[in-house]
Write a protein that holds these residues in place. Structure first.
Motif, PDB file in Angstrom:
ATOM      1  N   ASP A 117       0.491  -8.798  -1.622  1.00 56.13           N
ATOM      2  CA  ASP A 117      -0.544  -7.977  -1.005  1.00 56.13           C
ATOM      3  C   ASP A 117      -1.841  -8.781  -1.131  1.00 56.13           C
ATOM      4  N   VAL A 118      -2.749  -8.648  -0.148  1.00 53.52           N
ATOM      5  CA  VAL A 118      -4.033  -9.337  -0.311  1.00 53.52           C
ATOM      6  C   VAL A 118      -4.719  -8.844  -1.573  1.00 53.52           C
ATOM      7  N   MET A 124      10.547   5.476  13.019  1.00 54.53           N
ATOM      8  CA  MET A 124      11.564   6.200  12.247  1.00 54.53           C
ATOM      9  C   MET A 124      12.001   7.513  12.881  1.00 54.53           C
ATOM     10  N   TYR A 154       3.096 -12.214  10.484  1.00 54.41           N
ATOM     11  CA  TYR A 154       4.219 -12.210   9.531  1.00 54.41           C
ATOM     12  C   TYR A 154       5.562 -12.094  10.242  1.00 54.41           C
ATOM     13  N   THR A 176      -2.158  -7.487  10.941  1.00 54.89           N
ATOM     14  CA  THR A 176      -1.510  -8.629  10.274  1.00 54.89           C
ATOM     15  C   THR A 176      -0.023  -8.743  10.642  1.00 54.89           C
ATOM     16  N   HIS A 177       0.511  -7.745  11.336  1.00 55.28           N
ATOM     17  CA  HIS A 177       1.962  -7.708  11.558  1.00 55.28           C
ATOM     18  C   HIS A 177       2.474  -8.906  12.354  1.00 55.28           C
ATOM     19  N   GLY A 226       0.851  -1.192   0.000  1.00 56.34           N
ATOM     20  CA  GLY A 226       0.000   0.000   0.000  1.00 56.34           C
ATOM     21  C   GLY A 226       0.882   1.235   0.000  1.00 56.34           C
ATOM     22  N   MET A 227       0.410   2.257   0.722  1.00 62.72           N
ATOM     23  CA  MET A 227       1.076   3.550   0.666  1.00 62.72           C
ATOM     24  C   MET A 227       2.543   3.486   1.108  1.00 62.72           C
ATOM     25  N   ILE A 228       2.753   2.966   2.331  1.00 60.89           N
ATOM     26  CA  ILE A 228       4.140   3.007   2.827  1.00 60.89           C
ATOM     27  C   ILE A 228       4.976   1.876   2.224  1.00 60.89           C
ATOM     28  N   SER A 268       2.031  -4.203   5.815  1.00 64.08           N
ATOM     29  CA  SER A 268       0.586  -4.428   5.660  1.00 64.08           C
ATOM     30  C   SER A 268      -0.140  -3.761   6.837  1.00 64.08           C
ATOM     31  N   TRP A 269      -1.442  -3.965   6.950  1.00 66.94           N
ATOM     32  CA  TRP A 269      -2.204  -3.355   8.044  1.00 66.94           C
ATOM     33  C   TRP A 269      -1.744  -3.899   9.399  1.00 66.94           C
ATOM     34  N   GLU A 307       6.794  -2.324  10.097  1.00 65.28           N
ATOM     35  CA  GLU A 307       6.247  -0.977  10.332  1.00 65.28           C
ATOM     36  C   GLU A 307       5.512  -0.956  11.672  1.00 65.28           C
ATOM     37  N   LYS A 308       5.372   0.212  12.253  1.00 66.83           N
ATOM     38  CA  LYS A 308       4.608   0.329  13.484  1.00 66.83           C
ATOM     39  C   LYS A 308       3.143   0.044  13.199  1.00 66.83           C
ATOM     40  N   TRP A 348       3.136  12.903   6.448  1.00 59.81           N
ATOM     41  CA  TRP A 348       4.313  12.313   7.088  1.00 59.81           C
ATOM     42  C   TRP A 348       5.399  11.924   6.095  1.00 59.81           C
TER      43      TRP A 348
HETATM   44  P1  NAD Z   1      -2.311   1.032   3.268  1.00 61.62           P
HETATM   45  O1  NAD Z   1      -3.724   0.667   3.535  1.00 61.62           O
HETATM   46  O2  NAD Z   1      -2.028   2.085   2.247  1.00 61.62           O
HETATM   47  O3  NAD Z   1      -1.494  -0.273   2.816  1.00 61.62           O
HETATM   48  C1  NAD Z   1      -1.568  -1.488   3.486  1.00 61.62           C
HETATM   49  C2  NAD Z   1      -1.545  -2.595   2.455  1.00 61.62           C
HETATM   50  O4  NAD Z   1      -1.521  -3.850   3.145  1.00 61.62           O
HETATM   51  C3  NAD Z   1      -2.792  -2.606   1.559  1.00 61.62           C
HETATM   52  O5  NAD Z   1      -2.393  -2.581   0.197  1.00 61.62           O
HETATM   53  C4  NAD Z   1      -3.516  -3.899   1.922  1.00 61.62           C
HETATM   54  O6  NAD Z   1      -4.185  -4.507   0.839  1.00 61.62           O
HETATM   55  C5  NAD Z   1      -2.334  -4.744   2.413  1.00 61.62           C
HETATM   56  N1  NAD Z   1      -2.701  -5.851   3.285  1.00 61.62           N
HETATM   57  C6  NAD Z   1      -3.629  -5.857   4.269  1.00 61.62           C
HETATM   58  N2  NAD Z   1      -3.676  -7.062   4.857  1.00 61.62           N
HETATM   59  C7  NAD Z   1      -2.730  -7.820   4.266  1.00 61.62           C
HETATM   60  C8  NAD Z   1      -2.282  -9.144   4.453  1.00 61.62           C
HETATM   61  N3  NAD Z   1      -2.818  -9.953   5.378  1.00 61.62           N
HETATM   62  N4  NAD Z   1      -1.268  -9.600   3.672  1.00 61.62           N
HETATM   63  C9  NAD Z   1      -0.733  -8.799   2.724  1.00 61.62           C
HETATM   64  N5  NAD Z   1      -1.125  -7.538   2.501  1.00 61.62           N
HETATM   65  C10 NAD Z   1      -2.106  -7.048   3.260  1.00 61.62           C
HETATM   66  O7  NAD Z   1      -1.676   1.399   4.669  1.00 61.62           O
HETATM   67  P2  NAD Z   1      -0.313   2.177   4.949  1.00 61.62           P
HETATM   68  O8  NAD Z   1      -0.613   3.607   5.214  1.00 61.62           O
HETATM   69  O9  NAD Z   1       0.687   1.838   3.932  1.00 61.62           O
HETATM   70  O10 NAD Z   1       0.096   1.525   6.367  1.00 61.62           O
HETATM   71  C11 NAD Z   1       0.660   0.255   6.476  1.00 61.62           C
HETATM   72  C12 NAD Z   1       1.390   0.129   7.824  1.00 61.62           C
HETATM   73  O11 NAD Z   1       2.413   1.106   7.890  1.00 61.62           O
HETATM   74  C13 NAD Z   1       0.476   0.362   9.033  1.00 61.62           C
HETATM   75  O12 NAD Z   1       0.875  -0.493  10.065  1.00 61.62           O
HETATM   76  C14 NAD Z   1       0.760   1.817   9.417  1.00 61.62           C
HETATM   77  O13 NAD Z   1       0.573   2.078  10.798  1.00 61.62           O
HETATM   78  C15 NAD Z   1       2.221   1.947   9.027  1.00 61.62           C
HETATM   79  N6  NAD Z   1       2.573   3.334   8.686  1.00 61.62           N
HETATM   80  C16 NAD Z   1       3.670   3.865   9.246  1.00 61.62           C
HETATM   81  C17 NAD Z   1       3.998   5.175   8.987  1.00 61.62           C
HETATM   82  C18 NAD Z   1       5.189   5.798   9.637  1.00 61.62           C
HETATM   83  O14 NAD Z   1       5.230   7.015   9.700  1.00 61.62           O
HETATM   84  N7  NAD Z   1       6.139   5.032  10.111  1.00 61.62           N
HETATM   85  C19 NAD Z   1       3.233   5.934   8.106  1.00 61.62           C
HETATM   86  C20 NAD Z   1       2.135   5.338   7.512  1.00 61.62           C
HETATM   87  C21 NAD Z   1       1.811   4.034   7.795  1.00 61.62           C
END
Ligand code: NAD
Ligand code: ISE
Length: 336
Positions: free
Chosen positions: A35-36, A126, A82, A78-79, A11-13, A74-75, A96-97, A272
């Protein structure tokens, strides 16, 4: 030596980290993603031009011989699964946190890591790699401020989606501060209280916003953190440490100052990604180098556990309104 990284959750990060590793950092290449939402994983491979295979799930990616080290992006819920699987496979894992969404989940991870007999986990706190926070830590560690007495902080986001509910202000947002202040002050938390000011009209019905979290540390430092996730004007991280001999304030991100139309102004960042861009690079390079040398550093799973314990108590304090004690177990020698 090139480390072959597999990313779970694109996803995003996940995509941000993949871009950084591919275009900016050295010593690693992305060989596997999953990714799911498989379309999402394929999209990242295409957009970044990765020579990576798309795996059907996290388990097969972790088991793959094409993967030396794992990144879990991932979300949150799920951490744990894995990270445990990566430890079981004996592979270094960047998570990731949050490390896990409950303290119990984090405890299972530290138990597994200790049983493996080797540090294998780096948690994505970070801010420890941000140059501003590092300057603050140096000022504290070299006694420039005298003993720290108080910390005033704010964590503001412009807005949050509908799925963001009141406890997420702790588990998703404050979790960064919960780690940062333990590290900055070399201290642990003793108790927490949460109070709710008047609610902003910009917050949806399921989130109380803003919130003020007050923490007391074992050494007696008082910390107040404003968590305000619908502040509208920007992504704004503030921190001021008040010591016996002076005050240190986190530097503002570098930005041009404009004098224009009878006004003096600076841009305020909106997310962020830009605010901690440099910190993410240093953090991920440290993971790559640690995986290559077999000696991971930085935030450990114990730090993830400690933040989660404090986080669980803060959620209880949100509900009770009382000052809730935070009881930290003794740190095992493994994490000294
Ligand atoms: P997001 O929703 O953009 O991406 C998460 C991705 O994980 C999605 O594409 C989703 O389909 C996938 N996913 C969900 N369950 C899954 C599974 N069981 N197996 C494989 N893939 C799976 O979310 P995001 O913003 O990228 O956040 C992801 C993680 O990063 C979160 O834990 C969030 O707290 C953390 N995060 C950290 C920071 C930071 O500043 N350090 C910033 C943003 C997000
Ligand atoms: C997001 O998930 C992050 O981790 C950001 O660093 C944080 O500032 C934001 O509040 C969270 O939603």
């Amino acid at each position: 030596m090139t480390i072959h990284i597999g990313i779970i959750g694109t996803g995003m990060i996940g995509e941000e980290h993949a871009r950084r590793i591919t275009l900016q950092l050295t010593g690693a290449t992305i060989t596997a993603v999953t990714d799911v939402d498989q379309e999402q994983a394929r999209g990242v491979v295409e957009r970044l031009g990765l020579a990576a295979e798309v795996y059907p799930d996290g388990a097969s990616l972790i088991a793959s011989e094409a993967v030396d080290a794992v990144m879990v992006t991932s979300w949150g819920p799920t951490h744990e699964e894995y990270v445990l699987a990566a430890i079981e496979a004996g592979k270094p894992v960047f998570c990731e946190k949050p490390l896990a969404t409950t303290a119990d989940g984090c405890r299972r991870i530290i138990e597994a890591e200790q049983a493996a007999g080797k540090r294998l986990v780096q948690v994505g706190f970070m801010r420890r790699y941000d140059s501003g926070y590092q300057l603050m830590k140096e000022a504290i560690d070299t006694d420039r401020l005298g003993a720290p007495l108080m910390v005033h902080a704010a964590h503001r986001n412009p807005e949050v989606p509908e799925r963001y509910v009141t406890p997420m202000a702790i588990h998703d947002t404050l979790i960064h501060e919960l780690d940062t202040f333990r590290w900055l002050l070399d201290d642990d938390y003793k108790n927490a209280q949460v109070v709710f000011p008047r609610k902003t009209r910009h917050a949806h019905s399921q989130v109380a916003d803003p919130q003020i979290v007050m923490l007391e540390t074992v050494k007696g430092v008082r910390i107040d953190v404003e968590v305000f996730v619908n502040c509208r004007y920007g992504y704004d991280i503030q921190c001021e440490v008040v010591g016996e001999e002076g005050v240190a304030r986190l530097p503002e991100p570098q930005s041009l100052q404009f004098r224009q139309s009878a006004q003096r102004s600076n841009e305020i960042l909106m997310d962020w990604k830009k605010r901690f861009a440099d910190a993410f690079s240093v953090e991920l390079q440290a993971f790559i180098d640690g995986a290559a040398s077999g000696t991971l550093g930085g935030p450990s799973s114990w730090d993830g556990y400690a933040a989660a314990i404090a986080g669980d108590v803060c959620v209880r304090a949100q509900e009770s309104g009382a000052i809730e004690p935070i009881l930290m177990p003794e740190r095992p020698a493994f994490y000294a």
